[in-house]
Design an enzyme around this catalytic site. Structure first.
Site, mmCIF file in Angstrom:
data_model
loop_
_atom_site.group_PDB
_atom_site.id
_atom_site.type_symbol
_atom_site.label_atom_id
_atom_site.label_comp_id
_atom_site.label_asym_id
_atom_site.label_seq_id
_atom_site.Cartn_x
_atom_site.Cartn_y
_atom_site.Cartn_z
ATOM 1 N N HIS A 65 24.193 -14.916 -7.042
ATOM 2 C CA HIS A 65 25.315 -14.073 -7.475
ATOM 3 C C HIS A 65 25.015 -12.631 -7.094
ATOM 4 O O HIS A 65 24.026 -12.052 -7.558
ATOM 5 C CB HIS A 65 25.515 -14.183 -8.989
ATOM 6 C CG HIS A 65 25.823 -15.577 -9.439
ATOM 7 N ND1 HIS A 65 27.112 -16.038 -9.601
ATOM 8 C CD2 HIS A 65 25.008 -16.619 -9.731
ATOM 9 C CE1 HIS A 65 27.080 -17.308 -9.996
ATOM 10 N NE2 HIS A 65 25.809 -17.682 -10.071
ATOM 11 N N LEU A 66 25.862 -12.059 -6.237
ATOM 12 C CA LEU A 66 25.683 -10.673 -5.809
ATOM 13 C C LEU A 66 26.568 -9.698 -6.585
ATOM 14 O O LEU A 66 26.401 -8.488 -6.464
ATOM 15 C CB LEU A 66 25.949 -10.540 -4.306
ATOM 16 C CG LEU A 66 24.910 -11.203 -3.396
ATOM 17 C CD1 LEU A 66 25.298 -11.063 -1.932
ATOM 18 C CD2 LEU A 66 23.517 -10.628 -3.633
ATOM 19 N N ARG A 67 27.536 -10.220 -7.320
ATOM 20 C CA ARG A 67 28.374 -9.445 -8.257
ATOM 21 C C ARG A 67 29.369 -8.484 -7.597
ATOM 22 O O ARG A 67 30.368 -8.133 -8.210
ATOM 23 C CB ARG A 67 27.511 -8.654 -9.236
ATOM 24 C CG ARG A 67 26.476 -9.468 -10.004
ATOM 25 C CD ARG A 67 27.094 -10.540 -10.865
ATOM 26 N NE ARG A 67 26.112 -11.168 -11.761
ATOM 27 C CZ ARG A 67 26.288 -12.341 -12.323
ATOM 28 N NH1 ARG A 67 27.392 -13.040 -12.082
ATOM 29 N NH2 ARG A 67 25.374 -12.842 -13.136
ATOM 30 N N ASP A 155 32.241 -21.861 -8.921
ATOM 31 C CA ASP A 155 31.012 -21.781 -9.714
ATOM 32 C C ASP A 155 31.131 -20.809 -10.879
ATOM 33 O O ASP A 155 31.658 -19.718 -10.747
ATOM 34 C CB ASP A 155 29.835 -21.353 -8.858
ATOM 35 C CG ASP A 155 28.561 -21.283 -9.682
ATOM 36 O OD1 ASP A 155 28.124 -22.342 -10.155
ATOM 37 O OD2 ASP A 155 28.048 -20.180 -9.882
ATOM 38 N N ASP A 308 19.941 -19.797 -8.289
ATOM 39 C CA ASP A 308 21.015 -19.385 -9.198
ATOM 40 C C ASP A 308 20.725 -17.983 -9.744
ATOM 41 O O ASP A 308 20.888 -17.707 -10.939
ATOM 42 C CB ASP A 308 21.210 -20.387 -10.339
ATOM 43 C CG ASP A 308 22.501 -20.142 -11.140
ATOM 44 O OD1 ASP A 308 23.327 -19.318 -10.698
ATOM 45 O OD2 ASP A 308 22.666 -20.762 -12.202
ATOM 46 N N HIS A 312 22.101 -9.447 -14.757
ATOM 47 C CA HIS A 312 22.924 -8.786 -15.783
ATOM 48 C C HIS A 312 22.276 -7.466 -16.154
ATOM 49 O O HIS A 312 21.104 -7.227 -15.846
ATOM 50 C CB HIS A 312 23.056 -9.672 -17.025
ATOM 51 C CG HIS A 312 23.814 -10.934 -16.796
ATOM 52 N ND1 HIS A 312 25.175 -10.954 -16.596
ATOM 53 C CD2 HIS A 312 23.400 -12.227 -16.727
ATOM 54 C CE1 HIS A 312 25.578 -12.216 -16.414
ATOM 55 N NE2 HIS A 312 24.517 -12.998 -16.484
ATOM 56 N N GLY A 327 22.363 -16.457 -17.713
ATOM 57 C CA GLY A 327 21.803 -16.214 -16.393
ATOM 58 C C GLY A 327 20.498 -15.445 -16.386
ATOM 59 O O GLY A 327 20.252 -14.596 -17.244
#
Length: 434
Positions: A65-67, A155, A308, A312, A327
């Protein structure tokens, strides 16, 4: 520019390490030669003595996840791909839970261009299965495929309606791309935040049933059989899920599956307290589930390992497990973590670990990455198998520092990552991360 890397320790045939020398055209990003004999280095512009450090193909992580866009406080394409480079990954695939979602050609193209512009390594762009990941309206998969989507996923949320998943698989099958699923039946969650087991009971935290995952997988493998789609299961976490996937493969259904380092190494027994650095989705399960995941990886039921990586902010993760987001981060410590906890414990061989992080994910998705050979791409990772260091989140390139492995001593750290012939990351002479 021609670069000569000498005295590399490499797996050539089987599980035997041999010394090799690599001649690289850094401008063209190609491997000119890999030789056991002494290559004349006089013609090289640069000579690097690796002193028998391990050289492996650039690692491939198909679940991060690169956000960006929309979640830049947590991570950006730049920080996330620098974290990937530091961890030894030269190819990563970014999940579509961004804002906007890559659910139209316009959104997808905008995000893809950002990845190309800002990425320090290769970023493969997922497109979403449904508009805004709401599980209601299927995206224009044909058009998205034409514009470079390599697979489709929602996802973070499971597609709840079987009819919608059937429709999505049918369309994905027509364009020849995989459907990648976060498997979770929302009707079976009952407000859970951790695995429903011993820890949830003693901590009085609502638990997530194992069956919430396995029920979706059982449904989806039958839909994949009916549509002929390539169906891929994200972050498998339960023994029932492993059983369903194993049976589906035996039945000839085109299903592949991944497992994370944290689910291979930790169980609910390792959660010390109400610490949200141990909160991820799917949650850490029972020890019997962990053992089933290891067995599934060893027997080929599970195809490869993916981190994964889910960053955060510190503020978000300072909350209780009930309220904090799911996460943990994983890109920068994946190899030493798995090496220390699984290879050194003789649960798997180093060659198996390398394959599950390089060629196996590429093969599962029919991608031309994860191999290092003469005439191929000059993408590789150099690892010092003798180096031992403690996990220090303050040194991470990732904006996310949320890991349950802080201060854990690990062995076999990357020291250099070469992407497209050029150094994407190198450990400083002082030995610091950056």
């Amino acid at each position: 520019m021609i670069t000569f890397y000498k005295n590399a320790s490499m797996y050539v045939d089987g599980d035997q390490l041999e010394t090799r020398n690599l001649l690289i055209d850094s401008d063209k990003g190609k491997v000119l030669d890999i030789s056991p004999s002494y290559i004349n280095e006089k013609g090289a512009d640069e000579v690097i003595d690796l002193n028998n450090q391990l050289v492996i193909p650039g690692m491939v992580d198909l679940h991060i996840h690169l956000r960006e866009p929309g979640g830049e406080k947590k991570e950006t394409i730049e920080t996330g791909t620098m974290a990937a480079a530091r961890g030894g990954f030269t190819t990563v695939a970014a999940m579509p839970n961004t804002r906007p979602v890559p659910d139209t050609v316009e959104n997808f193209t905008m995000i893809k261009e950002k990845m190309t512009e800002k990425g320090h390594v290769r970023v493969l762009p997922y497109a979403s299965i449904t508009i805004r990941q709401l599980g209601e309206t299927i995206t224009d998969m044909t058009d998205l495929a034409k514009h470079g989507a390599f697979a489709f996923t929602d996802d973070g949320v499971g597609v709840q309606q079987a009819g919608k998943m059937y429709e999505a698989m049918k369309l994905a099958s027509e364009v020849g791309l995989p459907v990648v699923a976060h498997c979770e039946d929302n009707s079976l969650l009952f407000g859970g935040a951790v695995h429903k087991g011993v820890f949830s009971e003693k901590s009085n935290i609502p638990g997530i049933l194992s069956v919430s995952e396995s029920v979706h997988i059982a449904r989806d493998v039958l839909l994949a059989e009916a549509t002929g789609a390539h169906y891929h299961v994200c972050h498998v976490s339960t023994k029932e899920s492993v059983r369903v996937i194993r049976d589906a493969k035996k039945a000839g259904i085109h299903v592949t599956a991944e497992v994370t380092p944290h689910h291979l190494i930790l169980s609910e027994d390792d959660i010390p307290s109400d610490d949200s650095n141990y909160k991820m989705n799917p949650p850490l399960r029972g020890e019997d589930d962990r053992q089933a995941l290891i067995e599934g990886l060893l027997d080929g039921t599970l195809d490869f390992i993916a981190t994964d990586h889910a960053p955060h902010t510190a503020e978000e993760k300072q909350q209780s497990m009930i309220n904090a987001p799911y996460g943990i981060v994983g890109l920068e410590i994946a190899y030493p973590l798995l090496y220390t906890k699984l290879v050194k414990e003789n649960i798997m061989t180093e060659k198996q670990l390398i394959d599950w992080l390089t060629v196996k994910p590429a093969q599962a998705f029919n991608l031309p990455y994860g191999e290092l050979k003469k005439g191929g791409a000059a993408e590789f990772t150099i690892i010092d198998r003798s180096k031992t260091a403690k996990v220090n989140p303050a040194s991470f390139y990732s904006k996310g520092k949320n890991t349950p492995f802080t201060d854990v001593s690990l062995q076999a750290w990357p020291t250099m990552t070469v992407y497209n012939g050029k150094v994407a990351w190198q450990e400083s002479t002082e030995g610091a991360a950056k």
